[in-house]
Design an enzyme around this catalytic site. Sequence first.
Site, PDB file in Angstrom:
ATOM      1  N   ILE A  11       0.807  -0.725  -0.031  1.00 31.84           N
ATOM      2  CA  ILE A  11      -0.031   0.017   0.109  1.00 31.84           C
ATOM      3  C   ILE A  11       0.474   1.355   0.691  1.00 31.84           C
ATOM      4  O   ILE A  11       1.458   1.334   0.799  1.00 31.84           O
ATOM      5  CB  ILE A  11      -1.073  -0.044   1.546  1.00 31.84           C
ATOM      6  CG1 ILE A  11      -1.702  -1.620   1.270  1.00 31.84           C
ATOM      7  CG2 ILE A  11      -2.443   0.911   0.939  1.00 31.84           C
ATOM      8  CD1 ILE A  11      -1.883  -1.065   2.465  1.00 31.84           C
ATOM      9  N   ALA A  13       2.452   1.948  -2.498  1.00 33.49           N
ATOM     10  CA  ALA A  13       4.416   2.235  -2.869  1.00 33.49           C
ATOM     11  C   ALA A  13       4.659   3.205  -3.554  1.00 33.49           C
ATOM     12  O   ALA A  13       5.782   3.217  -4.317  1.00 33.49           O
ATOM     13  CB  ALA A  13       4.459   0.625  -3.227  1.00 33.49           C
ATOM     14  N   ASP A  79      -2.061  -1.384 -12.547  1.00 33.60           N
ATOM     15  CA  ASP A  79      -1.481  -1.091 -11.287  1.00 33.60           C
ATOM     16  C   ASP A  79      -1.521  -2.054 -10.275  1.00 33.60           C
ATOM     17  O   ASP A  79      -0.930  -1.359  -9.216  1.00 33.60           O
ATOM     18  CB  ASP A  79      -2.067   0.133 -10.559  1.00 33.60           C
ATOM     19  CG  ASP A  79      -3.340  -0.397  -9.991  1.00 33.60           C
ATOM     20  OD1 ASP A  79      -4.202  -0.712 -10.218  1.00 33.60           O
ATOM     21  OD2 ASP A  79      -3.735   1.117  -9.444  1.00 33.60           O
ATOM     22  N   ASP A  85      -3.213 -10.615  -4.285  1.00 35.52           N
ATOM     23  CA  ASP A  85      -4.215 -10.711  -3.754  1.00 35.52           C
ATOM     24  C   ASP A  85      -5.028 -11.529  -2.829  1.00 35.52           C
ATOM     25  O   ASP A  85      -5.677 -12.047  -1.309  1.00 35.52           O
ATOM     26  CB  ASP A  85      -6.173 -10.938  -4.712  1.00 35.52           C
ATOM     27  CG  ASP A  85      -6.586 -10.480  -5.448  1.00 35.52           C
ATOM     28  OD1 ASP A  85      -5.871  -9.771  -6.222  1.00 35.52           O
ATOM     29  OD2 ASP A  85      -7.677 -10.035  -5.768  1.00 35.52           O
ATOM     30  N   LYS A 144       0.836  11.272   2.579  1.00 29.88           N
ATOM     31  CA  LYS A 144       0.401  11.975   2.172  1.00 29.88           C
ATOM     32  C   LYS A 144      -0.248  11.580   1.016  1.00 29.88           C
ATOM     33  O   LYS A 144      -0.970  12.820   0.703  1.00 29.88           O
ATOM     34  CB  LYS A 144       1.905  11.953   0.835  1.00 29.88           C
ATOM     35  CG  LYS A 144       2.227  12.474  -0.682  1.00 29.88           C
ATOM     36  CD  LYS A 144       3.593  12.267  -1.042  1.00 29.88           C
ATOM     37  CE  LYS A 144       3.632  13.554  -2.681  1.00 29.88           C
ATOM     38  NZ  LYS A 144       4.927  12.716  -2.902  1.00 29.88           N
ATOM     39  N   GLU A 150      -7.126   4.807   6.308  1.00 25.82           N
ATOM     40  CA  GLU A 150      -5.161   4.296   6.078  1.00 25.82           C
ATOM     41  C   GLU A 150      -4.148   5.019   6.724  1.00 25.82           C
ATOM     42  O   GLU A 150      -3.253   4.570   7.201  1.00 25.82           O
ATOM     43  CB  GLU A 150      -4.891   3.947   4.610  1.00 25.82           C
ATOM     44  CG  GLU A 150      -5.703   3.442   3.523  1.00 25.82           C
ATOM     45  CD  GLU A 150      -4.789   3.767   2.030  1.00 25.82           C
ATOM     46  OE1 GLU A 150      -5.761   2.993   1.598  1.00 25.82           O
ATOM     47  OE2 GLU A 150      -4.259   4.579   2.054  1.00 25.82           O
TER      48      GLU A 150
HETATM   49  N1  LIG Z   1       8.287   6.947  -5.452  1.00 23.43           N
HETATM   50  C1  LIG Z   1       7.511   8.362  -5.373  1.00 23.43           C
HETATM   51  N2  LIG Z   1       8.402   9.402  -4.534  1.00 23.43           N
HETATM   52  C2  LIG Z   1       7.427  10.320  -4.060  1.00 23.43           C
HETATM   53  N3  LIG Z   1       6.386   9.950  -3.553  1.00 23.43           N
HETATM   54  C3  LIG Z   1       5.882   9.104  -4.524  1.00 23.43           C
HETATM   55  C4  LIG Z   1       6.770   7.933  -4.835  1.00 23.43           C
HETATM   56  N4  LIG Z   1       5.065   7.067  -5.636  1.00 23.43           N
HETATM   57  C5  LIG Z   1       4.455   7.296  -4.724  1.00 23.43           C
HETATM   58  N5  LIG Z   1       4.005   8.883  -4.647  1.00 23.43           N
HETATM   59  C6  LIG Z   1       3.388   9.493  -3.423  1.00 23.43           C
HETATM   60  O1  LIG Z   1       2.415   8.683  -2.173  1.00 23.43           O
HETATM   61  C7  LIG Z   1       1.119   8.844  -2.641  1.00 23.43           C
HETATM   62  C8  LIG Z   1       1.151   6.847  -2.960  1.00 23.43           C
HETATM   63  O2  LIG Z   1       1.051   6.933  -4.170  1.00 23.43           O
HETATM   64  P1  LIG Z   1       0.879   5.431  -5.278  1.00 23.43           P
HETATM   65  O3  LIG Z   1       0.232   5.810  -6.900  1.00 23.43           O
HETATM   66  O4  LIG Z   1      -1.291   6.282  -4.678  1.00 23.43           O
HETATM   67  O5  LIG Z   1       0.682   4.680  -4.045  1.00 23.43           O
HETATM   68  P2  LIG Z   1       0.331   3.044  -4.416  1.00 23.43           P
HETATM   69  O6  LIG Z   1      -0.820   2.787  -5.159  1.00 23.43           O
HETATM   70  O7  LIG Z   1       1.146   2.024  -4.297  1.00 23.43           O
HETATM   71  O8  LIG Z   1      -0.734   2.769  -3.246  1.00 23.43           O
HETATM   72  C9  LIG Z   1       1.257   9.506  -3.354  1.00 23.43           C
HETATM   73  O9  LIG Z   1       0.494  10.625  -2.871  1.00 23.43           O
HETATM   74  C10 LIG Z   1       2.093   9.895  -4.169  1.00 23.43           C
HETATM   75  O10 LIG Z   1       2.343  11.062  -4.662  1.00 23.43           O
HETATM   76  N1  LIG Z   2      -8.212  -6.567   2.676  1.00 21.64           N
HETATM   77  C1  LIG Z   2      -6.920  -6.046   1.099  1.00 21.64           C
HETATM   78  N2  LIG Z   2      -7.215  -4.508   1.164  1.00 21.64           N
HETATM   79  C2  LIG Z   2      -6.583  -4.439  -0.239  1.00 21.64           C
HETATM   80  C3  LIG Z   2      -6.285  -5.846  -1.570  1.00 21.64           C
HETATM   81  N3  LIG Z   2      -6.150  -4.635  -2.428  1.00 21.64           N
HETATM   82  C4  LIG Z   2      -6.060  -3.257  -1.736  1.00 21.64           C
HETATM   83  N4  LIG Z   2      -6.096  -4.269  -0.694  1.00 21.64           N
HETATM   84  C5  LIG Z   2      -6.224  -2.133  -0.057  1.00 21.64           C
HETATM   85  C6  LIG Z   2      -5.085  -1.583   0.374  1.00 21.64           C
HETATM   86  C7  LIG Z   2      -5.211   0.022   0.585  1.00 21.64           C
HETATM   87  O1  LIG Z   2      -5.808   0.260   1.190  1.00 21.64           O
HETATM   88  C8  LIG Z   2      -6.625  -0.340  -0.814  1.00 21.64           C
HETATM   89  C9  LIG Z   2      -5.415   0.133  -1.973  1.00 21.64           C
HETATM   90  O2  LIG Z   2      -4.619  -0.512  -1.942  1.00 21.64           O
HETATM   91  P1  LIG Z   2      -2.788  -0.056  -2.931  1.00 21.64           P
HETATM   92  O3  LIG Z   2      -2.027  -0.586  -2.744  1.00 21.64           O
HETATM   93  O4  LIG Z   2      -2.809   0.411  -4.278  1.00 21.64           O
HETATM   94  O5  LIG Z   2      -2.843   1.941  -2.195  1.00 21.64           O
HETATM   95  O6  LIG Z   2      -6.637  -1.416  -0.603  1.00 21.64           O
HETATM   96  C10 LIG Z   2      -7.143  -7.019  -0.857  1.00 21.64           C
HETATM   97  O7  LIG Z   2      -6.376  -7.591  -1.625  1.00 21.64           O
HETATM   98  N5  LIG Z   2      -7.169  -7.026   0.058  1.00 21.64           N
END
Ligand SMILES: Nc1ncnc2c1ncn2[C@@H]1O[C@H](COP(=O)(O)OP(=O)(O)O)[C@@H](O)[C@H]1O
Ligand SMILES: Nc1nc2c(ncn2[C@H]2C[C@H](O)[C@@H](COP(=O)(O)O)O2)c(=O)[nH]1
Length: 225
Positions: A11, A13, A79, A85, A144, A150
């Site tokens: 989450i 990343a 993404d 999962d 951020k 979360e």
């Molecule tokens: N490499 C990075 N460096 C700095 N900020 C980042 C980077 N990757 C993501 N962010 C910031 O971190 C937050 C989460 O990124 P996001 O792309 O939504 O993550 P995910 O899809 O893996 O949950 C966003 O606010 C994004 O702008």
């Molecule tokens: N319990 C689960 N939670 C999940 C799963 N896939 C995503 N998630 C949650 C985690 C984050 O709060 C949010 C979005 O995920 P990102 O990594 O895109 O920030 O959804 C799942 O399979 N099980």
Amino acid sequence: MMTVIVLSGPIGAGKSSLTGILSKYLGTNPFYESVDDNPVLPLFYENPKKYAFLLQVYFLNTRFQSIKSALTDDNNVLDRSIYEDALFFQMNADIGRATKEEVDTYYELLHNMMSELDRMPKKNPDLLVHIDVSYDTMLKRIQKRGRNYEQLSYDPTLEDYYKRLLRYYKPWYEKYDYSPKMTIDGDKFDFMASEEDRQEVLNQIVAKLKEMGKLDEDWKPNLVK
Ligand SMILES: Nc1ncnc2c1ncn2[C@@H]1O[C@H](COP(=O)(O)OP(=O)(O)O)[C@@H](O)[C@H]1O
Ligand SMILES: Nc1nc2c(ncn2[C@H]2C[C@H](O)[C@@H](COP(=O)(O)O)O2)c(=O)[nH]1
């Protein structure tokens, strides 16, 4: 040439961010996980024990839908991989948020749906790009992004949940063998704020695609927006 790239990582990343950047650079289509329009996600964070199973089925369904389009369409970046999962549900089950019946039903459903992918023109992605982050980076990015449910201030036990998630990811990535894979150092590269870091990350992915023969050696991005 049809190329499907899937992002993976915990989450916050940076999967969604990199999906946007990468698909634009390669001139392909981005596919995003259903998050802000996911009605079950806030319920899950409010009452994980009650909603873990429902959330898992919700994600499986939406992810399966996007995989079906992504694997039949041309060039795409997704993404998050469906292979993550089971990692999420296994972890939630291990901390007592699912009954044995829910776990068994979920795995049967997952296997059943995965076997449907055998009929697709392409079953697996061409490349998995994993974003590796430390707990501190993960937390900073979750803050951020600012989704209320979360935050550790919403539920202090999320600290354990996030740390545990990182521990589950390590063996998961090492075992993953559905396609070639590569890691991006998410602690080192700030691909959102630094143009130089962004280019470096893109170069690493392009080099891998060239090495795999998925891009011609003389491939250059078409940067006309
Ligand atoms: N490499 C990075 N460096 C700095 N900020 C980042 C980077 N990757 C993501 N962010 C910031 O971190 C937050 C989460 O990124 P996001 O792309 O939504 O993550 P995910 O899809 O893996 O949950 C966003 O606010 C994004 O702008
Ligand atoms: N319990 C689960 N939670 C999940 C799963 N896939 C995503 N998630 C949650 C985690 C984050 O709060 C949010 C979005 O995920 P990102 O990594 O895109 O920030 O959804 C799942 O399979 N099980």
